[in-house]
Design an enzyme around this catalytic site. Structure first.
Site, PDB file in Angstrom:
ATOM      1  N   ASP A  75       0.799  -1.232  -0.071  1.00  0.00           N
ATOM      2  CA  ASP A  75       0.058  -0.032   0.052  1.00  0.00           C
ATOM      3  C   ASP A  75       1.063   1.229  -0.074  1.00  0.00           C
ATOM      4  O   ASP A  75       1.680   1.358   0.758  1.00  0.00           O
ATOM      5  CB  ASP A  75      -0.809   0.036   1.188  1.00  0.00           C
ATOM      6  CG  ASP A  75      -1.703   1.195   1.365  1.00  0.00           C
ATOM      7  OD1 ASP A  75      -2.611   1.351   0.593  1.00  0.00           O
ATOM      8  OD2 ASP A  75      -1.558   2.019   2.243  1.00  0.00           O
ATOM      9  N   TYR A  80       2.883   9.996  -0.447  1.00  0.00           N
ATOM     10  CA  TYR A  80       4.169   9.651   0.395  1.00  0.00           C
ATOM     11  C   TYR A  80       5.238   9.890  -0.497  1.00  0.00           C
ATOM     12  O   TYR A  80       6.349   9.744   0.258  1.00  0.00           O
ATOM     13  CB  TYR A  80       3.730   7.920   0.607  1.00  0.00           C
ATOM     14  CG  TYR A  80       2.572   7.545   1.063  1.00  0.00           C
ATOM     15  CD1 TYR A  80       1.546   8.404   2.105  1.00  0.00           C
ATOM     16  CD2 TYR A  80       2.354   6.317   1.166  1.00  0.00           C
ATOM     17  CE1 TYR A  80       0.523   8.000   2.577  1.00  0.00           C
ATOM     18  CE2 TYR A  80       1.292   5.711   1.736  1.00  0.00           C
ATOM     19  CZ  TYR A  80       0.350   6.455   2.620  1.00  0.00           C
ATOM     20  OH  TYR A  80      -0.659   6.034   3.176  1.00  0.00           O
TER      21      TYR A  80
END
Length: 132
Positions: A75, A80
């Site tokens: 994931d 990010y």
């Protein structure tokens, strides 16, 4: 983050014992354990989340080692900023794409049809994948 994912999946598993159509967890949890979805596809019970993992070696090695340990769900998210490292580790693993569950997420400003398509295409390019 991985522990949060495990907790979430465990909660879903508890609900699955209460009423269908929720899936049942296997008797033993492991990185290779799966459960069947309503359409018959098998989804890994455990996955690696790379939230807060630094782009580069940190994320690359975490994904590489997780895949070597048997994990098949990863994931990530555009925010990010480590999708390229995830993609490189996946590509270097040699594991067929069909055996992996890869998830990513859109940033808030990427909602709406056209923006979502562009964001998905960007993520797919960074991940070096055809689908998520």
């Amino acid at each position: 983050m991985a522990s949060l994912l495990l907790l979430l999946l465990a909660a879903v598993a508890l609900l699955s014992r209460a009423e269908p159509p929720y899936a049942e967890l296997p008797a033993e949890l492991s990185p290779t354990a799966t459960f069947a979805l309503n359409d018959g596809l098998k989804m890994p019970v455990l996955g690696l989340g790379v939230y807060m993992s630094q782009p580069g070696d940190e994320t690359y090695n975490a994904v590489k080692w997780a895949l070597e340990a048997g994990y098949r769900m990863i994931d990530t998210a555009a925010i990010y900023r480590n999708e390229e490292s995830v993609g490189k580790a996946i590509a270097d693993s040699g594991i067929p794409r069909s055996e992996l569950w890869i998830t990513t997420k859109l940033w808030g400003s990427d909602h709406g049809y056209d923006a979502a398509i562009r964001a998905l295409e960007t993520s797919l390019k960074k991940l070096k994948l055809d689908y998520v």
